[in-house]
Design a protein around this motif. Structure first.
Motif, PDB file in Angstrom:
ATOM      1  N   ALA A 194       0.967  -1.142   0.086  1.00  0.00           N
ATOM      2  CA  ALA A 194       0.030   0.055  -0.056  1.00  0.00           C
ATOM      3  C   ALA A 194       0.788   1.326   0.021  1.00  0.00           C
ATOM      4  CB  ALA A 194      -1.042  -0.110   1.290  1.00  0.00           C
ATOM      5  N   ILE A 195       1.967   1.119   0.828  1.00  0.00           N
ATOM      6  CA  ILE A 195       2.900   2.203   0.742  1.00  0.00           C
ATOM      7  C   ILE A 195       3.417   2.579  -0.608  1.00  0.00           C
ATOM      8  CG2 ILE A 195       5.177   3.100   1.910  1.00  0.00           C
ATOM      9  CD1 ILE A 195       4.232   1.626   4.399  1.00  0.00           C
ATOM     10  N   ALA A 196       3.885   1.599  -1.190  1.00  0.00           N
ATOM     11  CA  ALA A 196       4.539   1.539  -2.577  1.00  0.00           C
ATOM     12  C   ALA A 196       3.677   2.150  -3.638  1.00  0.00           C
ATOM     13  CB  ALA A 196       5.111   0.068  -2.905  1.00  0.00           C
ATOM     14  N   SER A 197       2.030   1.558  -3.224  1.00  0.00           N
ATOM     15  CA  SER A 197       1.151   2.087  -4.291  1.00  0.00           C
ATOM     16  C   SER A 197       1.001   3.421  -4.277  1.00  0.00           C
ATOM     17  CB  SER A 197      -0.258   0.965  -4.109  1.00  0.00           C
ATOM     18  OG  SER A 197       0.092  -0.034  -4.413  1.00  0.00           O
ATOM     19  N   CYS A 198       0.917   4.170  -3.008  1.00  0.00           N
ATOM     20  CA  CYS A 198       0.841   5.381  -2.776  1.00  0.00           C
ATOM     21  C   CYS A 198       1.858   6.234  -3.500  1.00  0.00           C
ATOM     22  CB  CYS A 198       0.844   5.965  -1.067  1.00  0.00           C
ATOM     23  SG  CYS A 198      -0.665   5.418  -0.242  1.00  0.00           S
ATOM     24  N   ALA A 199       3.023   5.854  -3.460  1.00  0.00           N
ATOM     25  CA  ALA A 199       4.259   6.346  -3.936  1.00  0.00           C
ATOM     26  C   ALA A 199       4.207   6.502  -5.494  1.00  0.00           C
ATOM     27  CB  ALA A 199       5.559   6.019  -3.457  1.00  0.00           C
ATOM     28  N   VAL A 200       4.004   5.175  -6.173  1.00  0.00           N
ATOM     29  CA  VAL A 200       4.188   5.101  -7.540  1.00  0.00           C
ATOM     30  C   VAL A 200       2.660   5.623  -8.205  1.00  0.00           C
ATOM     31  CG1 VAL A 200       4.128   3.443  -9.359  1.00  0.00           C
ATOM     32  CG2 VAL A 200       5.477   3.100  -7.333  1.00  0.00           C
ATOM     33  N   TYR A 201       1.591   5.470  -7.698  1.00  0.00           N
ATOM     34  CA  TYR A 201       0.469   6.059  -8.208  1.00  0.00           C
ATOM     35  C   TYR A 201       0.649   7.520  -8.116  1.00  0.00           C
ATOM     36  CZ  TYR A 201      -4.414   6.891  -9.232  1.00  0.00           C
ATOM     37  OH  TYR A 201      -5.610   7.337  -9.741  1.00  0.00           O
ATOM     38  N   GLY A 202       1.020   7.985  -7.111  1.00  0.00           N
ATOM     39  CA  GLY A 202       1.169   9.553  -6.992  1.00  0.00           C
ATOM     40  C   GLY A 202       1.886  10.152  -7.783  1.00  0.00           C
ATOM     41  N   ALA A 203       3.142   9.546  -8.044  1.00  0.00           N
ATOM     42  CA  ALA A 203       4.068  10.032  -8.823  1.00  0.00           C
ATOM     43  C   ALA A 203       3.667  10.075 -10.396  1.00  0.00           C
ATOM     44  CB  ALA A 203       5.566   9.114  -8.960  1.00  0.00           C
TER      45      ALA A 203
END
Length: 531
Positions: A194-203
């Motif tokens: 979930a943390i990685a998804s926040c970072a990548v989707y946000g970027a």
């Protein structure tokens, strides 16, 4: 933001415990996808071709897992896809197996759930042997690619960006799995994803580093899933849907942050977040150092593992052991079930506690059966007894012949009398310190088959079964995977080769091809969990 949080050291970026790691992850995600850092001092060369090829294999694997689960009418993917289709949105994304665009968070929750449903897609046991403190051994799976595709469809991005974003997502969650063991505190492993998804989707969506930091803070502060979803006598839909549901709220956290909502900052150093609550630090630092690759070939994806059929990956050592014994000792098969006296399996913790749970000796649901060591091994032995052709002497072909498929987890299979009889002959034991110390480097397992004519067959100590990142013949693994793709693909589409071609050479796909990547005409396989 002035300056950068992370330190660049060769092909890596370093986020030490005394920095704001949430903001550093956010800025690294933005810079990685732009091939530069935020001071424009260094241009990241990016991943080598072998890394792109590996993530493409994991993505293809996940898609065929997901398409077959949807086509065969498994419950959770069916419910979440139907829900997604209620949220049609012209500027959204296509859910896996869907032909209309929907709200992106709904496309993502449906897609992530589908690819995870069989528990057959990729696995990581967080391990980096050359760095002290990077052997936490947290689990994780390659469940999160739909959030990359959704963002690429929203922003009309091409395959070159998509594959880099997939590598990045696996890099962040894979490195977190090396340094913080969520399972040790009964927290579900999907938090790292979930943390990685926040970072990548946000970027990908153009969020600022501060907005991504906010979303990570929200995901950690508001939405921590406990391993209650994996406990109990019989497991439910929640087990397979955990990554999907956590990713859905992660994406919503990004959306809210981009609209101005401000979540908790600096979440890894927050004294009352999950990280410092369970691993307190007196100096205010986070409990770990985080090191991520930006270029070269030493990316986390290269240390992840394939499942070569439908089984819990911690059983892979036992599967390799039993395949070796059946292949090398045909008398075991010739004598049939009644010729078996006892089967003794030894493995490590946490495998023994998870797939050796006493409740798993009598699985009644598919979700419990695929997490039952005794069921998995008994099913393979039963299939060997009934193999129409002679069992191959070749390891690669044996994996293909005895592949566990969805039919092996239907209600009639779970209750098969012959499988149940073999299950009564299996003793599953904790192997002790020798086994425990070799995890998470490998999957340390041994298996002994004793027969009624007083013969004993010993697999020896299995560390790196086929599918493992450190298995000796990775070309063999690719061949076994192609068989898996064809087996699962044939359950979902009429033309498997056409589907494979659609998913291949991902980095060369145009933005239009990415738009249509998850659109398939699926076969109707009925309702899976009915006899």
């Amino acid at each position: 933001m002035a300056g950068r949080i992370y330190k660049v050291e060769g092909n890596y970026v370093n986020l030490p415990p005394n920095c704001n790691q949430a903001l550093g992850i956010a800025q690294f995600a933005i810079d990685f996808l732009k091939n530069e850092n935020n001071n424009n001092e260094i241009n990241f060369e990016g991943p080598e071709k072998s890394v792109e090829e590996k993530v493409e294999l994991f993505h293809t694997d996940s898609v065929f897992c997901g398409l077959s689960a949807i086509s065969l009418g498994t419950n959770a993917p069916k419910v979440l896809l139907e829900e997604a289709l209620e949220y049609q949105c012209e500027n959204g994304a296509y859910p896996l197996g869907g032909n209309v665009k929907v709200k992106p968070e709904k496309a993502i929750v449906a897609g992530c759930c589908a690819v995870r449903e069989w528990d057959s897609n990729g696995t990581v046991f967080g391990y980096r042997g050359d760095l002290k403190g990077h052997q936490a051994g947290e689990f994780g799976h390659n469940d999160f690619y739909p959030c990359v595709i959704a963002a690429c469809q929203q922003k009309n991005l091409d395959g070159e960006i998509a594959i880099k974003a997939m590598i990045l997502l696996d890099e962040i969650r894979g490195r977190l799995a090396e340094v913080f063991s969520l399972k040790s505190y009964k927290i579900d492993h999907v938090v790292h994803g979930a943390i990685a998804s926040c970072a990548v989707y946000g970027a990908l969506m153009g969020a600022t580093a501060e907005q991504i930091e906010s979303s990570i803070g929200m995901a950690v502060a508001h939405y921590i899933p406990w391993r209650a979803i994996r406990a109990g006598h019989q497991l439910s839909d929640s087990k397979g849907a955990s990554a999907a549901i956590s990713t859905e709220v992660a994406i919503l956290s990004v959306m809210r942050s981009m609209k101005g909502f401000v979540g908790p900052k600096d979440i890894f150093r927050n004294p009352e977040s999950v990280f410092r609550q369970f691993e307190p630090t007196e100096n205010g630092d986070s409990p770990f150092e985080l090191i991520m690759a930006h270029s070269g070939k030493d990316f986390a994806i290269m240390g992840m593992h394939f499942k070569l059929g439908l089984y819990e990956h911690q059983s892979a050592g036992a599967i390799q052991g039993v395949l070796n014994l059946l292949r090398e000792n045909p008398s075991i098969i010739q004598n049939g079930v009644d010729g078996l006296d006892k089967i003794i399996i030894k493995a490590y913790e946490p495998a023994f506690g998870i797939i050796g749970d006493p409740a798993k000796r009598n699985p009644t649901t598919r979700q419990s059966a695929d997490h039952s060591m005794v069921y998995i091994i008994s099913s393979i032995i039963r299939k060997a007894f009934h193999l129409e052709a002679e069992l191959s002497k070749n390891n690669e072909e044996t994996w293909k012949q005895l592949i566990l498929v969805p039919d092996d987890y239907r209600p009639n299979a779970i209750n098969n009398a012959e499988t149940r009889k073999i299950m009564t002959k299996i003793e599953f034991e904790h192997g002790g310190e020798e086994y425990d110390k070799n995890y998470p480097d490998g999957i340390p397992t041994s298996l002994i088959i004793k027969t009624t004519d007083n013969q004993e067959f010993d697999s020896g100590f299995v560390m790196y079964p086929a599918g493992h990142a450190r298995y000796e013949d990775q070309e063999e693994v690719k061949s076994i995977l192609q068989n898996k793709f064809k087996v699962l693909g044939s359950l979902a589409v009429n033309n498997v080769e056409e589907a494979l071609d659609k998913l291949s050479n991902l980095s060369s796909k145009s933005s239009d091809e990415i738009q249509n990547l998850y659109k398939f005409d699926l076969l109707d396989g009925g309702i899976f969990d009915e006899d």
